[in-house]
Design a protein around this motif. Structure first.
Motif, PDB file in Angstrom:
ATOM      1  N   PRO A  96       0.830  -1.213   0.000  1.00  0.00           N
ATOM      2  CA  PRO A  96       0.000   0.000   0.000  1.00  0.00           C
ATOM      3  C   PRO A  96       0.864   1.263   0.000  1.00  0.00           C
ATOM      4  CG  PRO A  96      -0.656  -1.497   1.767  1.00  0.00           C
ATOM      5  CD  PRO A  96       0.612  -2.032   1.190  1.00  0.00           C
ATOM      6  N   ILE A  97       0.606   2.157  -0.922  1.00  0.00           N
ATOM      7  CA  ILE A  97       1.425   3.367  -1.065  1.00  0.00           C
ATOM      8  C   ILE A  97       1.303   4.297   0.128  1.00  0.00           C
ATOM      9  CG2 ILE A  97      -0.316   4.664  -2.357  1.00  0.00           C
ATOM     10  CD1 ILE A  97       2.068   5.848  -3.992  1.00  0.00           C
ATOM     11  N   LEU A  98       0.142   4.320   0.760  1.00  0.00           N
ATOM     12  CA  LEU A  98      -0.051   5.244   1.871  1.00  0.00           C
ATOM     13  C   LEU A  98       0.656   4.792   3.146  1.00  0.00           C
ATOM     14  CD1 LEU A  98      -3.741   6.261   1.207  1.00  0.00           C
ATOM     15  CD2 LEU A  98      -1.650   7.471   0.573  1.00  0.00           C
ATOM     16  N   ASN A  99       1.184   3.568   3.151  1.00  0.00           N
ATOM     17  CA  ASN A  99       2.002   3.075   4.264  1.00  0.00           C
ATOM     18  C   ASN A  99       3.488   3.213   3.961  1.00  0.00           C
ATOM     19  OD1 ASN A  99      -0.311   2.387   5.612  1.00  0.00           O
ATOM     20  ND2 ASN A  99      -0.219   0.228   5.030  1.00  0.00           N
ATOM     21  N   SER A 100       3.805   3.766   2.821  1.00  0.00           N
ATOM     22  CA  SER A 100       5.183   3.894   2.378  1.00  0.00           C
ATOM     23  C   SER A 100       5.947   4.898   3.236  1.00  0.00           C
ATOM     24  CB  SER A 100       5.187   4.369   0.917  1.00  0.00           C
ATOM     25  OG  SER A 100       6.475   4.743   0.529  1.00  0.00           O
ATOM     26  N   SER A 101       7.235   4.680   3.356  1.00  0.00           N
ATOM     27  CA  SER A 101       8.088   5.628   4.075  1.00  0.00           C
ATOM     28  C   SER A 101       8.787   6.584   3.111  1.00  0.00           C
ATOM     29  CB  SER A 101       9.118   4.880   4.917  1.00  0.00           C
ATOM     30  OG  SER A 101       9.951   4.113   4.068  1.00  0.00           O
ATOM     31  N   ALA A 102       8.215   6.748   1.929  1.00  0.00           N
ATOM     32  CA  ALA A 102       8.799   7.622   0.912  1.00  0.00           C
ATOM     33  C   ALA A 102       8.767   9.076   1.365  1.00  0.00           C
ATOM     34  CB  ALA A 102       8.046   7.467  -0.404  1.00  0.00           C
ATOM     35  N   GLN A 103       9.760   9.820   0.917  1.00  0.00           N
ATOM     36  CA  GLN A 103       9.833  11.245   1.220  1.00  0.00           C
ATOM     37  C   GLN A 103       8.965  12.060   0.270  1.00  0.00           C
ATOM     38  OE1 GLN A 103      14.105  10.704   0.751  1.00  0.00           O
ATOM     39  NE2 GLN A 103      14.354  12.041   2.535  1.00  0.00           N
ATOM     40  N   LEU A 104       8.635  11.471  -0.886  1.00  0.00           N
ATOM     41  CA  LEU A 104       7.828  12.147  -1.890  1.00  0.00           C
ATOM     42  C   LEU A 104       6.867  11.153  -2.518  1.00  0.00           C
ATOM     43  CD1 LEU A 104       8.905  14.801  -4.363  1.00  0.00           C
ATOM     44  CD2 LEU A 104       7.849  12.790  -5.304  1.00  0.00           C
ATOM     45  N   LEU A 105       5.606  11.535  -2.632  1.00  0.00           N
ATOM     46  CA  LEU A 105       4.604  10.714  -3.311  1.00  0.00           C
ATOM     47  C   LEU A 105       4.298  11.328  -4.663  1.00  0.00           C
ATOM     48  CD1 LEU A 105       1.849   9.970  -0.626  1.00  0.00           C
ATOM     49  CD2 LEU A 105       3.700   8.499  -1.371  1.00  0.00           C
ATOM     50  N   ILE A 106       4.178  10.496  -5.678  1.00  0.00           N
ATOM     51  CA  ILE A 106       3.729  10.950  -6.992  1.00  0.00           C
ATOM     52  C   ILE A 106       2.333  10.387  -7.204  1.00  0.00           C
ATOM     53  CG2 ILE A 106       4.128  10.916  -9.474  1.00  0.00           C
ATOM     54  CD1 ILE A 106       7.110  10.606  -8.913  1.00  0.00           C
ATOM     55  N   LEU A 107       1.356  11.294  -7.324  1.00  0.00           N
ATOM     56  CA  LEU A 107      -0.043  10.904  -7.477  1.00  0.00           C
ATOM     57  C   LEU A 107      -0.563  11.376  -8.826  1.00  0.00           C
ATOM     58  CD1 LEU A 107      -1.307  11.991  -3.938  1.00  0.00           C
ATOM     59  CD2 LEU A 107      -0.545   9.719  -4.662  1.00  0.00           C
ATOM     60  N   PRO A 108      -0.919  10.450  -9.730  1.00  0.00           N
ATOM     61  CA  PRO A 108      -1.499  10.838 -11.019  1.00  0.00           C
ATOM     62  C   PRO A 108      -2.926  11.346 -10.831  1.00  0.00           C
ATOM     63  CG  PRO A 108      -0.524   8.641 -11.125  1.00  0.00           C
ATOM     64  CD  PRO A 108      -0.603   9.030  -9.686  1.00  0.00           C
ATOM     65  N   VAL A 109      -3.186  12.570 -11.296  1.00  0.00           N
ATOM     66  CA  VAL A 109      -4.495  13.202 -11.145  1.00  0.00           C
ATOM     67  C   VAL A 109      -4.920  13.835 -12.471  1.00  0.00           C
ATOM     68  CG1 VAL A 109      -4.241  13.616  -8.654  1.00  0.00           C
ATOM     69  CG2 VAL A 109      -3.400  15.315 -10.265  1.00  0.00           C
ATOM     70  N   ASN A 110      -6.072  14.506 -12.454  1.00  0.00           N
ATOM     71  CA  ASN A 110      -6.609  15.138 -13.666  1.00  0.00           C
ATOM     72  C   ASN A 110      -6.808  16.629 -13.426  1.00  0.00           C
ATOM     73  OD1 ASN A 110      -9.386  15.577 -12.540  1.00  0.00           O
ATOM     74  ND2 ASN A 110      -9.238  13.351 -12.357  1.00  0.00           N
ATOM     75  N   THR A 111      -7.179  17.358 -14.484  1.00  0.00           N
ATOM     76  CA  THR A 111      -7.381  18.800 -14.363  1.00  0.00           C
ATOM     77  C   THR A 111      -8.778  19.165 -13.883  1.00  0.00           C
ATOM     78  OG1 THR A 111      -8.041  18.981 -16.678  1.00  0.00           O
ATOM     79  CG2 THR A 111      -5.713  19.352 -16.182  1.00  0.00           C
ATOM     80  N   ALA A 112      -9.668  18.190 -13.721  1.00  0.00           N
ATOM     81  CA  ALA A 112     -11.032  18.469 -13.284  1.00  0.00           C
ATOM     82  C   ALA A 112     -11.142  18.600 -11.769  1.00  0.00           C
ATOM     83  CB  ALA A 112     -11.973  17.374 -13.784  1.00  0.00           C
ATOM     84  N   GLY A 113     -10.153  18.117 -11.038  1.00  0.00           N
ATOM     85  CA  GLY A 113     -10.199  18.185  -9.580  1.00  0.00           C
ATOM     86  C   GLY A 113     -11.052  17.098  -8.954  1.00  0.00           C
ATOM     87  N   ILE A 114     -11.452  16.101  -9.743  1.00  0.00           N
ATOM     88  CA  ILE A 114     -12.297  15.006  -9.265  1.00  0.00           C
ATOM     89  C   ILE A 114     -11.426  13.765  -9.095  1.00  0.00           C
ATOM     90  CG2 ILE A 114     -14.295  13.555  -9.784  1.00  0.00           C
ATOM     91  CD1 ILE A 114     -15.234  15.881 -11.636  1.00  0.00           C
ATOM     92  N   LEU A 115     -11.433  13.195  -7.897  1.00  0.00           N
ATOM     93  CA  LEU A 115     -10.628  12.014  -7.605  1.00  0.00           C
ATOM     94  C   LEU A 115     -11.548  10.819  -7.401  1.00  0.00           C
ATOM     95  CD1 LEU A 115      -8.174  13.664  -5.067  1.00  0.00           C
ATOM     96  CD2 LEU A 115      -7.879  13.370  -7.530  1.00  0.00           C
TER      97      LEU A 115
END
Length: 192
Positions: free
Chosen positions: A10-29
């Motif tokens: 699971p990415i949200l349990n990661s100890s990464a210093q930076l997360l890359i999240l692919p999103v859109n220009t509509a602001g809808i997730l």
């Protein structure tokens, strides 16, 4: 040279210093992980949503956000495992539209250019990338097939997306990049 690793963790349990999240220009997730990230990192979501609402985001760009740290209360104890930065990779113009190769390539290039100073001067060494929004899922997206036929052909994970990620991200120096895949995608071999 960056080391890329495919994982089902699971990415949200990661100890990464930076997360890359692919999103859109509509602001809808619509992705469940992105909606969870919205509540976990409200400062990032507010900045992203404001940029969408104001029309300041273009497809093929990257909105890098330095997270504000909480100074008091219970939140301070949970900040140790949270990322310092979030890169919102703008890969589509709508949540129902798949990413196009040109958009993904431009967004990764923009992200790469913004990451270099963080690697050099801020000591960023661990990055986690959410891959689920980059993977076309027939079961999830069957209702948009007609729309997709009019707009673009979705990218294939093995032949299009993974090679593009590898090409753009491996050039970054001294990094470990974990690419978090959904369990429905088989990890065949590690990236070299």
């Amino acid at each position: 040279m960056a080391t890329l690793q495919l994982t089902h963790a699971p990415i949200l349990n990661s100890s990464a210093q930076l997360l890359i999240l692919p999103v859109n220009t509509a602001g809808i997730l619509l992705d469940p992980v992105l909606t969870r990230a919205k509540t976990l990192f409200p400062d990032n979501y507010q900045r992203y949503y404001r940029a969408c609402r104001d029309g300041n985001l273009s497809v093929g760009s990257c909105l890098l956000h330095k997270r504000s740290r909480e100074q008091a209360g219970l939140g301070i104890s949970s900040n140790g495992n949270q990322p310092s930065y979030i890169a919102n990779l703008i890969i589509s113009d709508h949540p129902y539209h798949p990413a196009r190769a040109r958009w993904l390539e431009e967004a990764l290039t923009d992200c790469q250019q913004q990451l270099i100073p963080l690697i050099r001067y801020q000591g960023i060494r661990r990055i986690a990338l959410l891959a689920r929004p980059l993977i076309y899922n027939n079961a999830r997206d069957h209702m948009t097939d007609k729309l997709n036929a009019e707009n673009s052909v979705p990218l294939d994970w093995i032949t299009d997306t993974l090679p593009l990620l590898t090409e753009r991200l491996q050039a970054l120096p001294k990094l470990r990049i974990d690419i978090h895949l959904p369990k429905s995608v088989e990890i065949q071999e590690q990236i070299k």
